[in-house]
Design a protein around this motif. Structure first.
Motif, mmCIF file in Angstrom:
data_model
loop_
_atom_site.group_PDB
_atom_site.id
_atom_site.type_symbol
_atom_site.label_atom_id
_atom_site.label_comp_id
_atom_site.label_asym_id
_atom_site.label_seq_id
_atom_site.Cartn_x
_atom_site.Cartn_y
_atom_site.Cartn_z
ATOM 1 N N SER A 188 0.834 -1.202 0.000
ATOM 2 C CA SER A 188 0.000 0.000 0.000
ATOM 3 C C SER A 188 0.869 1.252 0.000
ATOM 4 O O SER A 188 1.357 1.669 1.048
ATOM 5 N N PRO A 189 1.070 1.864 -1.175
ATOM 6 C CA PRO A 189 1.832 3.107 -1.197
ATOM 7 C C PRO A 189 1.032 4.232 -0.553
ATOM 8 O O PRO A 189 -0.190 4.213 -0.537
ATOM 9 N N ASN A 190 1.718 5.201 0.002
ATOM 10 C CA ASN A 190 1.098 6.362 0.636
ATOM 11 C C ASN A 190 0.251 6.001 1.848
ATOM 12 O O ASN A 190 -0.533 6.808 2.296
ATOM 13 N N GLY A 191 0.343 4.802 2.343
ATOM 14 C CA GLY A 191 -0.421 4.408 3.507
ATOM 15 C C GLY A 191 -1.883 4.121 3.237
ATOM 16 O O GLY A 191 -2.640 3.838 4.164
ATOM 17 N N PHE A 192 -2.328 4.192 1.980
ATOM 18 C CA PHE A 192 -3.733 3.918 1.667
ATOM 19 C C PHE A 192 -3.972 2.415 1.738
ATOM 20 O O PHE A 192 -3.242 1.634 1.135
ATOM 21 N N PRO A 193 -4.988 1.987 2.473
ATOM 22 C CA PRO A 193 -5.228 0.552 2.699
ATOM 23 C C PRO A 193 -5.924 -0.151 1.526
ATOM 24 O O PRO A 193 -7.084 -0.542 1.608
ATOM 25 N N TYR A 194 -5.203 -0.310 0.419
ATOM 26 C CA TYR A 194 -5.774 -0.953 -0.763
ATOM 27 C C TYR A 194 -6.225 -2.379 -0.485
ATOM 28 O O TYR A 194 -7.268 -2.808 -0.956
ATOM 29 N N SER A 195 -5.408 -3.121 0.263
ATOM 30 C CA SER A 195 -5.750 -4.521 0.503
ATOM 31 C C SER A 195 -7.036 -4.640 1.309
ATOM 32 O O SER A 195 -7.909 -5.444 0.971
ATOM 33 N N THR A 196 -7.190 -3.838 2.356
ATOM 34 C CA THR A 196 -8.403 -3.908 3.166
ATOM 35 C C THR A 196 -9.624 -3.517 2.346
ATOM 36 O O THR A 196 -10.659 -4.185 2.408
ATOM 37 N N LEU A 197 -9.509 -2.458 1.575
ATOM 38 C CA LEU A 197 -10.625 -2.020 0.740
ATOM 39 C C LEU A 197 -10.994 -3.099 -0.271
ATOM 40 O O LEU A 197 -12.165 -3.468 -0.415
ATOM 41 N N GLY A 198 -10.013 -3.640 -0.962
ATOM 42 C CA GLY A 198 -10.275 -4.683 -1.956
ATOM 43 C C GLY A 198 -10.874 -5.934 -1.341
ATOM 44 O O GLY A 198 -11.833 -6.509 -1.875
ATOM 45 N N ILE A 199 -10.335 -6.353 -0.216
ATOM 46 C CA ILE A 199 -10.848 -7.542 0.465
ATOM 47 C C ILE A 199 -12.300 -7.334 0.886
ATOM 48 O O ILE A 199 -13.152 -8.202 0.683
ATOM 49 N N ASN A 200 -12.595 -6.184 1.459
ATOM 50 C CA ASN A 200 -13.962 -5.925 1.916
ATOM 51 C C ASN A 200 -14.945 -5.834 0.753
ATOM 52 O O ASN A 200 -16.077 -6.310 0.850
ATOM 53 N N LEU A 201 -14.529 -5.253 -0.363
ATOM 54 C CA LEU A 201 -15.414 -5.164 -1.527
ATOM 55 C C LEU A 201 -15.670 -6.540 -2.133
ATOM 56 O O LEU A 201 -16.810 -6.893 -2.451
ATOM 57 N N VAL A 202 -14.625 -7.321 -2.280
ATOM 58 C CA VAL A 202 -14.780 -8.689 -2.803
ATOM 59 C C VAL A 202 -15.640 -9.514 -1.849
ATOM 60 O O VAL A 202 -16.513 -10.275 -2.269
ATOM 61 N N GLY A 203 -15.405 -9.344 -0.557
ATOM 62 C CA GLY A 203 -16.187 -10.073 0.437
ATOM 63 C C GLY A 203 -17.665 -9.749 0.380
ATOM 64 O O GLY A 203 -18.511 -10.635 0.531
ATOM 65 N N CYS A 204 -17.999 -8.484 0.166
ATOM 66 C CA CYS A 204 -19.418 -8.094 0.048
ATOM 67 C C CYS A 204 -20.067 -8.748 -1.159
ATOM 68 O O CYS A 204 -21.208 -9.195 -1.094
ATOM 69 N N PHE A 205 -19.343 -8.832 -2.255
ATOM 70 C CA PHE A 205 -19.853 -9.490 -3.457
ATOM 71 C C PHE A 205 -20.058 -10.987 -3.199
ATOM 72 O O PHE A 205 -21.119 -11.547 -3.481
ATOM 73 N N LEU A 206 -19.040 -11.635 -2.634
ATOM 74 C CA LEU A 206 -19.104 -13.072 -2.393
ATOM 75 C C LEU A 206 -20.147 -13.449 -1.348
ATOM 76 O O LEU A 206 -20.771 -14.509 -1.442
ATOM 77 N N PHE A 207 -20.335 -12.580 -0.355
ATOM 78 C CA PHE A 207 -21.294 -12.861 0.706
ATOM 79 C C PHE A 207 -22.695 -13.082 0.132
ATOM 80 O O PHE A 207 -23.394 -14.021 0.527
ATOM 81 N N SER A 208 -23.090 -12.231 -0.792
ATOM 82 C CA SER A 208 -24.414 -12.370 -1.402
ATOM 83 C C SER A 208 -24.558 -13.704 -2.124
ATOM 84 O O SER A 208 -25.603 -14.353 -2.054
ATOM 85 N N ILE A 209 -23.524 -14.115 -2.794
ATOM 86 C CA ILE A 209 -23.563 -15.385 -3.527
ATOM 87 C C ILE A 209 -23.565 -16.568 -2.558
ATOM 88 O O ILE A 209 -24.293 -17.541 -2.747
ATOM 89 N N LEU A 210 -22.773 -16.443 -1.482
ATOM 90 C CA LEU A 210 -22.686 -17.538 -0.520
ATOM 91 C C LEU A 210 -23.968 -17.749 0.275
ATOM 92 O O LEU A 210 -24.232 -18.865 0.719
ATOM 93 N N ILE A 211 -24.752 -16.717 0.475
ATOM 94 C CA ILE A 211 -25.976 -16.925 1.249
ATOM 95 C C ILE A 211 -27.194 -17.202 0.370
ATOM 96 O O ILE A 211 -28.202 -17.677 0.864
ATOM 97 N N ASP A 212 -27.090 -16.933 -0.917
ATOM 98 C CA ASP A 212 -28.245 -17.127 -1.794
ATOM 99 C C ASP A 212 -28.054 -18.281 -2.779
ATOM 100 O O ASP A 212 -28.818 -19.228 -2.788
ATOM 101 N N TYR A 213 -27.017 -18.221 -3.572
ATOM 102 C CA TYR A 213 -26.868 -19.185 -4.667
ATOM 103 C C TYR A 213 -26.226 -20.509 -4.230
ATOM 104 O O TYR A 213 -26.745 -21.585 -4.523
ATOM 105 N N ILE A 214 -25.111 -20.438 -3.557
ATOM 106 C CA ILE A 214 -24.325 -21.642 -3.238
ATOM 107 C C ILE A 214 -25.130 -22.680 -2.441
ATOM 108 O O ILE A 214 -25.141 -23.855 -2.814
#
Length: 132
Positions: free
Chosen positions: A30-56
């Motif tokens: 994360s250059p400049n101290g911006f938490p890219y990994s946390t943001l990306g993980i949380n966004l991907v997790g929100c997408f996957l959560f919907s699929i995991l509780i409905d479709y899977i």
């Protein structure tokens, strides 16, 4: 007995989710101290959560214990609110207010958007599953 199975599933899937998060955070710089990994993980997790509780669970006829383990354990440990809070506080402490505002905006609205997108995607998959 069902409650014990849920606890075991949440525990085991939690190990997987936490491990995946840790590996991603090791790989993303994360250059400049911006938490890219946390943001990306949380966004991907929100997408996957919907699929995991409905479709899977519908597609693979999962037990409630396994579905709970995947949603609460896997996604719950993969996306953590405490990491989001810690990263936000670090940005404020280091006087990176612009990054703090961008981070809050992207996390809140991006998470809502990704969750909505995941729900739409899950509904589309379920409709295709019914056609098959």
């Amino acid at each position: 007995m069902i409650t014990i199975k849920r606890y075991i599933n949440v525990f085991l899937f939690g190990i997987i989710g936490g491990g995946a998060r840790y590996l991603i955070e090791l790989l993303v710089i994360s250059p400049n101290g911006f938490p890219y990994s946390t943001l990306g993980i949380n966004l991907v997790g929100c997408f996957l959560f919907s699929i995991l509780i409905d479709y899977i669970p519908a597609r693979f006829s999962l037990s409630n214990a396994t579905a709970t383990g995947m949603s609460a354990g896997l996604i719950g440990s993969f996306t953590t609110f405490s990491t989001f809070n810690l990263d936000a506080v670090k940005l404020v402490v280091h006087h990176q207010i612009t990054f703090f505002i961008i981070y809050l905006f992207c996390t809140i609205f991006g998470s809502l958007l990704m969750n909505w997108t995941g729900q739409r995607f899950s509904q589309k998959l379920r409709r295709q599953m019914e056609v098959w």
